[in-house]
Enzyme design. Structure first.
Site, PDB file in Angstrom:
ATOM      1  N   ARG A  43     -56.782 -19.205   3.119  1.00 54.45           N
ATOM      2  CA  ARG A  43     -57.553 -20.018   2.155  1.00 54.45           C
ATOM      3  C   ARG A  43     -59.222 -20.363   3.361  1.00 54.45           C
ATOM      4  O   ARG A  43     -60.023 -20.619   2.826  1.00 54.45           O
ATOM      5  CB  ARG A  43     -56.605 -21.147   2.561  1.00 54.45           C
ATOM      6  CG  ARG A  43     -56.205 -21.636   1.119  1.00 54.45           C
ATOM      7  CD  ARG A  43     -55.585 -23.077   0.900  1.00 54.45           C
ATOM      8  NE  ARG A  43     -54.373 -23.178   2.192  1.00 54.45           N
ATOM      9  CZ  ARG A  43     -54.062 -24.106   2.462  1.00 54.45           C
ATOM     10  NH1 ARG A  43     -53.589 -24.865   0.979  1.00 54.45           N
ATOM     11  NH2 ARG A  43     -53.421 -23.320   3.359  1.00 54.45           N
ATOM     12  N   LYS A 133     -39.898 -12.943   8.132  1.00 56.32           N
ATOM     13  CA  LYS A 133     -39.162 -14.303   8.727  1.00 56.32           C
ATOM     14  C   LYS A 133     -39.841 -15.133   9.068  1.00 56.32           C
ATOM     15  O   LYS A 133     -40.495 -15.452   9.118  1.00 56.32           O
ATOM     16  CB  LYS A 133     -38.216 -13.674   9.685  1.00 56.32           C
ATOM     17  CG  LYS A 133     -38.420 -14.260  11.012  1.00 56.32           C
ATOM     18  CD  LYS A 133     -37.553 -14.250  11.728  1.00 56.32           C
ATOM     19  CE  LYS A 133     -36.982 -16.339  11.408  1.00 56.32           C
ATOM     20  NZ  LYS A 133     -37.148 -16.994  12.921  1.00 56.32           N
ATOM     21  N   HIS A 163     -38.444  -8.904  13.215  1.00 56.80           N
ATOM     22  CA  HIS A 163     -39.085  -8.526  14.676  1.00 56.80           C
ATOM     23  C   HIS A 163     -37.885  -8.100  15.422  1.00 56.80           C
ATOM     24  O   HIS A 163     -38.141  -7.251  16.333  1.00 56.80           O
ATOM     25  CB  HIS A 163     -40.114  -9.015  15.132  1.00 56.80           C
ATOM     26  CG  HIS A 163     -39.938 -10.701  15.231  1.00 56.80           C
ATOM     27  ND1 HIS A 163     -39.701 -11.617  15.348  1.00 56.80           N
ATOM     28  CD2 HIS A 163     -39.322 -10.530  16.973  1.00 56.80           C
ATOM     29  CE1 HIS A 163     -38.999 -12.598  15.684  1.00 56.80           C
ATOM     30  NE2 HIS A 163     -39.488 -12.346  17.229  1.00 56.80           N
ATOM     31  N   GLU A 201     -33.987 -19.641  25.164  1.00 61.29           N
ATOM     32  CA  GLU A 201     -35.485 -19.739  25.451  1.00 61.29           C
ATOM     33  C   GLU A 201     -35.445 -21.061  26.591  1.00 61.29           C
ATOM     34  O   GLU A 201     -34.968 -22.500  26.661  1.00 61.29           O
ATOM     35  CB  GLU A 201     -36.781 -20.502  24.532  1.00 61.29           C
ATOM     36  CG  GLU A 201     -36.398 -19.218  23.445  1.00 61.29           C
ATOM     37  CD  GLU A 201     -37.284 -20.035  22.124  1.00 61.29           C
ATOM     38  OE1 GLU A 201     -38.523 -19.694  22.514  1.00 61.29           O
ATOM     39  OE2 GLU A 201     -36.411 -19.564  21.113  1.00 61.29           O
ATOM     40  N   ASP A 220     -33.913 -20.649  12.392  1.00 57.76           N
ATOM     41  CA  ASP A 220     -34.470 -19.772  13.405  1.00 57.76           C
ATOM     42  C   ASP A 220     -34.241 -18.894  13.775  1.00 57.76           C
ATOM     43  O   ASP A 220     -34.821 -17.563  13.506  1.00 57.76           O
ATOM     44  CB  ASP A 220     -35.572 -20.802  14.061  1.00 57.76           C
ATOM     45  CG  ASP A 220     -36.663 -20.488  14.810  1.00 57.76           C
ATOM     46  OD1 ASP A 220     -37.684 -19.984  13.932  1.00 57.76           O
ATOM     47  OD2 ASP A 220     -37.037 -20.850  16.162  1.00 57.76           O
ATOM     48  N   HIS A 225     -31.363 -12.730  13.681  1.00 60.58           N
ATOM     49  CA  HIS A 225     -31.192 -12.574  15.240  1.00 60.58           C
ATOM     50  C   HIS A 225     -29.986 -12.572  15.902  1.00 60.58           C
ATOM     51  O   HIS A 225     -29.710 -11.517  15.877  1.00 60.58           O
ATOM     52  CB  HIS A 225     -32.236 -12.971  16.555  1.00 60.58           C
ATOM     53  CG  HIS A 225     -33.965 -13.037  15.750  1.00 60.58           C
ATOM     54  ND1 HIS A 225     -34.708 -11.910  15.091  1.00 60.58           N
ATOM     55  CD2 HIS A 225     -35.099 -14.270  16.539  1.00 60.58           C
ATOM     56  CE1 HIS A 225     -35.918 -12.849  15.001  1.00 60.58           C
ATOM     57  NE2 HIS A 225     -35.738 -13.908  16.012  1.00 60.58           N
ATOM     58  N   LYS A 308     -33.645 -23.982  22.381  1.00 56.83           N
ATOM     59  CA  LYS A 308     -34.278 -24.145  23.420  1.00 56.83           C
ATOM     60  C   LYS A 308     -34.182 -25.291  24.292  1.00 56.83           C
ATOM     61  O   LYS A 308     -33.966 -26.314  24.547  1.00 56.83           O
ATOM     62  CB  LYS A 308     -35.572 -24.760  22.104  1.00 56.83           C
ATOM     63  CG  LYS A 308     -35.969 -23.712  21.073  1.00 56.83           C
ATOM     64  CD  LYS A 308     -37.312 -24.492  20.708  1.00 56.83           C
ATOM     65  CE  LYS A 308     -38.257 -23.700  20.059  1.00 56.83           C
ATOM     66  NZ  LYS A 308     -38.882 -22.003  20.256  1.00 56.83           N
ATOM     67  N   LYS A 313     -35.853 -17.915  29.771  1.00 55.49           N
ATOM     68  CA  LYS A 313     -35.582 -17.741  28.461  1.00 55.49           C
ATOM     69  C   LYS A 313     -34.604 -16.010  29.038  1.00 55.49           C
ATOM     70  O   LYS A 313     -35.069 -15.055  30.148  1.00 55.49           O
ATOM     71  CB  LYS A 313     -36.135 -17.108  28.602  1.00 55.49           C
ATOM     72  CG  LYS A 313     -36.726 -15.766  27.265  1.00 55.49           C
ATOM     73  CD  LYS A 313     -38.325 -15.895  27.026  1.00 55.49           C
ATOM     74  CE  LYS A 313     -39.401 -14.193  26.247  1.00 55.49           C
ATOM     75  NZ  LYS A 313     -39.536 -14.494  25.227  1.00 55.49           N
TER      76      LYS A 313
HETATM   77  N1  LIG Z   1     -46.225 -17.135  14.881  1.00 54.52           N
HETATM   78  C1  LIG Z   1     -45.444 -15.851  14.686  1.00 54.52           C
HETATM   79  O1  LIG Z   1     -45.666 -15.284  15.986  1.00 54.52           O
HETATM   80  C2  LIG Z   1     -44.186 -15.340  14.258  1.00 54.52           C
HETATM   81  C3  LIG Z   1     -43.292 -15.601  14.066  1.00 54.52           C
HETATM   82  C4  LIG Z   1     -41.670 -15.081  13.424  1.00 54.52           C
HETATM   83  C5  LIG Z   1     -42.250 -15.464  12.869  1.00 54.52           C
HETATM   84  N2  LIG Z   1     -43.071 -16.060  12.045  1.00 54.52           N
HETATM   85  C6  LIG Z   1     -43.581 -16.531  10.665  1.00 54.52           C
HETATM   86  O2  LIG Z   1     -44.255 -16.776  10.017  1.00 54.52           O
HETATM   87  C7  LIG Z   1     -44.723 -17.456   9.169  1.00 54.52           C
HETATM   88  C8  LIG Z   1     -46.937 -17.517   9.755  1.00 54.52           C
HETATM   89  O3  LIG Z   1     -46.248 -17.645  10.912  1.00 54.52           O
HETATM   90  P1  LIG Z   1     -47.736 -18.375  11.033  1.00 54.52           P
HETATM   91  O4  LIG Z   1     -47.166 -18.974  13.050  1.00 54.52           O
HETATM   92  O5  LIG Z   1     -48.693 -17.536  11.088  1.00 54.52           O
HETATM   93  O6  LIG Z   1     -48.206 -19.768  10.476  1.00 54.52           O
HETATM   94  P2  LIG Z   1     -49.411 -20.113  10.751  1.00 54.52           P
HETATM   95  O7  LIG Z   1     -50.288 -20.073  11.915  1.00 54.52           O
HETATM   96  O8  LIG Z   1     -49.359 -22.189   9.725  1.00 54.52           O
HETATM   97  O9  LIG Z   1     -50.306 -19.068   8.939  1.00 54.52           O
HETATM   98  C9  LIG Z   1     -49.853 -19.530   8.005  1.00 54.52           C
HETATM   99  C10 LIG Z   1     -50.775 -18.798   7.233  1.00 54.52           C
HETATM  100  O10 LIG Z   1     -50.862 -18.447   5.895  1.00 54.52           O
HETATM  101  C11 LIG Z   1     -52.084 -19.806   5.400  1.00 54.52           C
HETATM  102  N3  LIG Z   1     -51.767 -19.768   3.790  1.00 54.52           N
HETATM  103  C12 LIG Z   1     -51.174 -21.264   4.064  1.00 54.52           C
HETATM  104  N4  LIG Z   1     -50.914 -21.429   2.433  1.00 54.52           N
HETATM  105  C13 LIG Z   1     -52.223 -20.968   2.279  1.00 54.52           C
HETATM  106  C14 LIG Z   1     -52.158 -20.591   0.535  1.00 54.52           C
HETATM  107  N5  LIG Z   1     -51.944 -21.110  -0.096  1.00 54.52           N
HETATM  108  N6  LIG Z   1     -53.244 -19.848   0.693  1.00 54.52           N
HETATM  109  C15 LIG Z   1     -53.326 -18.915   0.891  1.00 54.52           C
HETATM  110  N7  LIG Z   1     -53.530 -19.047   2.489  1.00 54.52           N
HETATM  111  C16 LIG Z   1     -52.059 -19.977   3.331  1.00 54.52           C
HETATM  112  C17 LIG Z   1     -52.531 -20.105   6.210  1.00 54.52           C
HETATM  113  O11 LIG Z   1     -53.691 -19.744   6.076  1.00 54.52           O
HETATM  114  P3  LIG Z   1     -55.511 -20.722   6.205  1.00 54.52           P
HETATM  115  O12 LIG Z   1     -54.685 -22.007   7.275  1.00 54.52           O
HETATM  116  O13 LIG Z   1     -56.283 -19.878   6.257  1.00 54.52           O
HETATM  117  O14 LIG Z   1     -54.725 -22.175   4.688  1.00 54.52           O
HETATM  118  C18 LIG Z   1     -52.522 -19.376   7.833  1.00 54.52           C
HETATM  119  O15 LIG Z   1     -53.682 -18.068   7.537  1.00 54.52           O
HETATM  120  C19 LIG Z   1     -43.610 -18.683   8.779  1.00 54.52           C
HETATM  121  O16 LIG Z   1     -43.217 -18.486   7.889  1.00 54.52           O
HETATM  122  C20 LIG Z   1     -43.581 -18.126  10.357  1.00 54.52           C
HETATM  123  O17 LIG Z   1     -42.058 -18.893  10.598  1.00 54.52           O
HETATM  124  C21 LIG Z   1     -43.880 -16.584  12.508  1.00 54.52           C
END
Ligand SMILES: NC(=O)c1ccc[n+]([C@@H]2O[C@H](COP(=O)([O-])OP(=O)(O)OC[C@H]3O[C@@H](n4cnc5c(N)ncnc54)[C@H](OP(=O)(O)O)[C@@H]3O)[C@@H](O)[C@H]2O)c1
Length: 450
Positions: A43, A133, A163, A201, A220, A225, A308, A313
């Site tokens: 977005r 996930k 992952h 962790e 989580d 995992h 946590k 870890k």
């Molecule tokens: N981060 C990690 O290391 C990790 C590891 C494993 C799994 N995950 C999972 O992967 C998912 C994403 O994690 P994240 O950490 O990347 O989250 P994040 O930083 O909050 O990113 C979410 C993404 O979704 C986009 N988004 C949300 N609502 C939207 C909408 N209505 N239209 C378009 N874009 C939208 C956001 O874009 P805008 O902000 O530009 O709106 C942002 O790019 C989560 O479910 C998380 O639990 C994350």
């Protein structure tokens, strides 16, 4: 070498920045991709240069010429998941190459994105769709997503990522079990006393408070995992060590798994973390006893410990063998043998055997036969996301979680009776009440010290 266009939904997010773009870079660097494009969608009004420059530091050993290739082949499009007109604009950017749609965003958006990908014919029958996930937040929501995506895609196109399954030592569990004659004959209730899966962790929730508070440790990391590790450790021998055979055996064993005792906890200060509700009852710690209702594992308890803000870890699987009948007159072994698989941080495995203490007659000491992956193969083994994306490119689904596996795993977690939430100090081994729980449930955790 493959050709592909990666379309990342959630391109401005943490996951894309830290994992997905560095993994694509690695594929380019390692010549796994010939021609490729990256289309980032989210977005926020951002440009691709900013997104890539924030990601660059997470890609190790960057070569300038290869990184330039990433920059040249990437574009960003503002897209709101819920605005249909944005998908028609996305269609204009897509070429003939194989498309990999990566849904790097929260699961509540999965159904709408999938629906529009199908409605506007962006995902063709030969394209793949990757779902990050967590896949839902309980059995009901996971079933709802599965139902929705199965009406628009066939299962062969669907990649549900966990992952952990891309980690080297996780891939090694089945290989080790079924390629070493000395292991499999002992891998059952006749010889194994119990199996412990430890996944701790030292970090706190950090910036993930808002997300974590809705999930907690059971949803989580345990649902995905830890239960995947359990399934790989406990499954029956598949016909072949590949594809559907492994997924079918994992599903079969998860179907027969249930939690028989649980203790949950929350670390001191959790309620004051940013994003966490002031009266939160979310668990940051869990100890579980599980049983698998089949002839191989009848009477063998499995344990999972995860949380946590703990001492350190580590992710390890400890297989504790049964004691031997002691034939020594003076001293007997203090413990039975362990086979330990270390997933992280120090990948490898070890077999703890009893040996003679030098110079002393009939004195026993446990000694380790140890394999350390880094020491043997160097530090540059592939990162999990690189391995997983390469599998998606090649159409290999064996380390992605099938519909039925995910639903069985949610069923196990939905049925956990949490009871009271015990608090614990940061940097310890968990709540003090764990001692009594351990005694009652017959576990002495290997390597977890307070
Ligand atoms: N981060 C990690 O290391 C990790 C590891 C494993 C799994 N995950 C999972 O992967 C998912 C994403 O994690 P994240 O950490 O990347 O989250 P994040 O930083 O909050 O990113 C979410 C993404 O979704 C986009 N988004 C949300 N609502 C939207 C909408 N209505 N239209 C378009 N874009 C939208 C956001 O874009 P805008 O902000 O530009 O709106 C942002 O790019 C989560 O479910 C998380 O639990 C994350």
């Amino acid at each position: 070498m493959k050709d592909a266009t990666f379309i990342i939904f959630g391109a401005t997010g943490d996951l894309t920045r830290r994992k997905i773009i560095p993994a694509i870079y690695k594929l380019v660097k390692n010549k796994k991709l010939r021609s490729f494009r990256i289309i980032g969608c989210a977005r926020s009004k951002k440009n691709i240069q900013t997104i890539l420059s924030q990601s660059k530091k997470f890609a190790r050993d960057v070569q300038a010429s290869r990184w330039r290739k990433i920059v040249k082949n990437s574009v960003y499009q503002v897209l709101d998941f819920y605005k249909e007109e944005d998908y028609t604009q996305l269609a204009v950017l897509l070429g003939k190459q194989q498309r990999i749609f990566y849904l790097a965003t929260a699961p509540e958006h999965f159904h709408i994105i999938s629906k529009y990908l199908a409605k506007y014919k962006l995902a063709r029958k030969t394209d793949n769709v990757v779902y990050e996930k967590p896949f839902g937040h309980d059995l009901y929501s996971a079933k709802k997503i599965n139902k929705c995506i199965s009406t628009v895609f066939n299962e062969k196109q669907i990649y549900r990522i966990d992952h952990y399954l891309g980690k080297e030592l996780v891939g090694d569990i089945t290989l080790m079990r079924f390629t070493n004659r000395i292991l499999e004959p002992l891998w059952n209730s006749k010889h194994i006393a119990q199996i412990q899966i430890v996944m701790t962790e030292d970090l706190l929730v950090g910036k993930r408070g808002g997300f974590y508070d809705k999930y907690g440790v059971l949803k989580d990391v345990v649902q995905n995992h830890a239960l995947q590790l359990l399934a790989l450790t406990a499954m029956e021998a598949p016909k072949m060590l590949s594809g559907e055979y492994i997924r079918s055996e994992k599903a079969r064993v998860l179907k027969r798994t249930q939690v028989t005792a649980a203790l949950v906890g929350q670390y001191h200060g959790y309620k004051s973390e940013p994003g966490v509700t002031k009266n939160s009852t979310t668990e940051t710690f869990a100890a579980l006893q599980l049983k698998i209702n089949n002839s191989r594992w009848r009477g063998v308890p499995f344990y999972i410990l995860a949380g946590k803000a703990l001492v350190k870890k580590q992710t390890s699987i400890h297989i504790k063998f049964k004691e031997v009948h002691c034939l020594l007159a003076k001293s007997c072994p203090s413990d039975s043998n362990y086979f330990t698989i270390r997933i992280q941080p120090d990948n490898g495995f070890s077999l703890e055997l009893n040996s003679k203490m030098p110079g002393k007659k009939q004195a026993i000491i446990p000694v380790n036969m140890d394999f350390c992956e880094k020491c043997r193969f160097g530090p540059n083994t592939p990162e999990a996301y690189e391995t997983l994306l390469e599998d998606v490119l090649c159409g290999d689904q064996s380390v992605f979680v099938r519909k039925d596996e995910i639903e069985y795993a949610w069923k196990i977690i939905d049925r956990v009776r949490k009871g009271k939430i015990y608090s614990y100090k940061k940097g310890t081994g968990g709540p003090p009440a764990l001692d009594a729980w351990n005694k009652k449930n017959g576990v002495l955790w290997k390597e977890v010290s307070k």
